[in-house]
Design an enzyme around this catalytic site. Sequence first.
Site, PDB file in Angstrom:
ATOM      1  N   GLN A   1       3.519   1.806  -3.096  1.00 48.13           N
ATOM      2  CA  GLN A   1       4.819   2.216  -2.558  1.00 48.13           C
ATOM      3  C   GLN A   1       5.557   3.153  -3.506  1.00 48.13           C
ATOM      4  O   GLN A   1       6.382   3.961  -3.074  1.00 48.13           O
ATOM      5  CB  GLN A   1       5.680   0.985  -2.272  1.00 48.13           C
ATOM      6  CG  GLN A   1       5.122   0.058  -1.203  1.00 48.13           C
ATOM      7  CD  GLN A   1       5.080   0.692   0.172  1.00 48.13           C
ATOM      8  OE1 GLN A   1       5.714   1.710   0.441  1.00 48.13           O
ATOM      9  NE2 GLN A   1       4.320   0.084   1.079  1.00 48.13           N
TER      10      GLN A   1
ATOM     11  N   CYS B   1       1.371  -5.533   7.320  1.00 42.53           N
ATOM     12  CA  CYS B   1       0.158  -6.345   7.246  1.00 42.53           C
ATOM     13  C   CYS B   1       0.369  -7.718   7.856  1.00 42.53           C
ATOM     14  O   CYS B   1      -0.583  -8.447   8.111  1.00 42.53           O
ATOM     15  CB  CYS B   1      -0.288  -6.494   5.786  1.00 42.53           C
ATOM     16  SG  CYS B   1      -0.766  -4.922   5.046  1.00 42.53           S
TER      17      CYS B   1
END
Length: 421
Positions: free
Chosen positions: A213, A360
């Site tokens: 990220q 996810c």
Amino acid sequence: MSVTALCSPWHDANSRNLRMGADFEGEPTNAMTHGASRLYFDHNASAPLLPEAREALLEALDAGGNPSSVHAEGRRAHATVEHAREAVAALVGAEPACVVFTSGATEAANLALTPDWTRSGEALRRERLAVCAGDHPCLTAGGRFDPAAVEELDVDARGVIDGSMLRAWAGQGAPGLLAFALANNESGVVQPVDPVREGLAGSDTMVVVDAVQAAGRMPLHIASLGADALILSGHKIGAATGVGALVLRDEHTAPARLLRGGAQEGRLRAGTQAVAAIASFGAAARIALRRTNTERAAMLAMRERLEARLRGASPEAVFVGEGAVRLPNTLLVAAPGLRGETAQIALDLQGFAVSSGSACASGKVDVSPVLSAYARGGLAIEPALGAVRISFGFETTDAEIDAMADAIAGLLGRARAREAA
């Protein structure tokens, strides 16, 4: 369907889905179709394919060739891979020879999280692994370590690693491996590196940093982070899906192979490279490096603009991770009476793509491990309610931020009214 048809909807000049449409009412349209009047605020799940990455992808597909072949087509494919390797290395201040391309960040994590490493050909056994509560499952699952050898470190109310717990783990003596996310995928909280280094001082500990990220949203340099390896993902910075990398600090230290077979990727990852996906990764890495250095301040100003609007609409709203350094593009909002999954559906119907947690975990009703970890650390939230994650990109405009703020403020207002009733 042609590759062009599959790739083009994100970036058709006349129908970029990130632009604000005239009407957000009614059933949601597919964000990957032409003319979609939607705003995409889920970049932390997957960033839109960049035009430069799409061009590199298609060019490599058209060229063909196996990079292990010695004929002209093979040499051309090999050059494409190496050009991308240079770009990915530059993004994190590494040497190109230290970049190992994988199918994605999860494979890179499983490659790195192993007890068996070598340094200059000598065994470098790691007896135990420490991970951070609330980090991505590709880390907290422990990779190739025995579950009994994995310890999860707590975080405080801001999401920062518990320093006393880290020092206690490091002081146990046996050679270890610490794996943590530099920036949390839900809250955007950036782990302070200096306290981590201090906590590990004097111990025999190697460090693997999940920079998935952080890449493209903050400056990165592998040596400055004190990392022995970094994990990267292509589609988080605007490349195609299906490509990532493990970047090593030096050529002499490496994990045991996960995929065995051929001699590709410096004998660390067998299998013919996905040349087209890798080419897109290289193109996206070049764009990410430039934008991180020149446009990050503007992105932070947009997040602060959004925070200010939402704070005015709902003073009791909690910005998860507030008080810690956070990514400039990420805001995780929780509030009394605001249920994350319900808010996500409501916003989808209005034309906004957001997340109620990690992509996810989509389709699950489990409580977010991130919110649970922060609550255990003292943050006054109800993890079972969830939260709304807003994540955007360099292309996002002030008008889009304002539209997002109006929509979230409406949800917060209704949640506040329900709590007061």
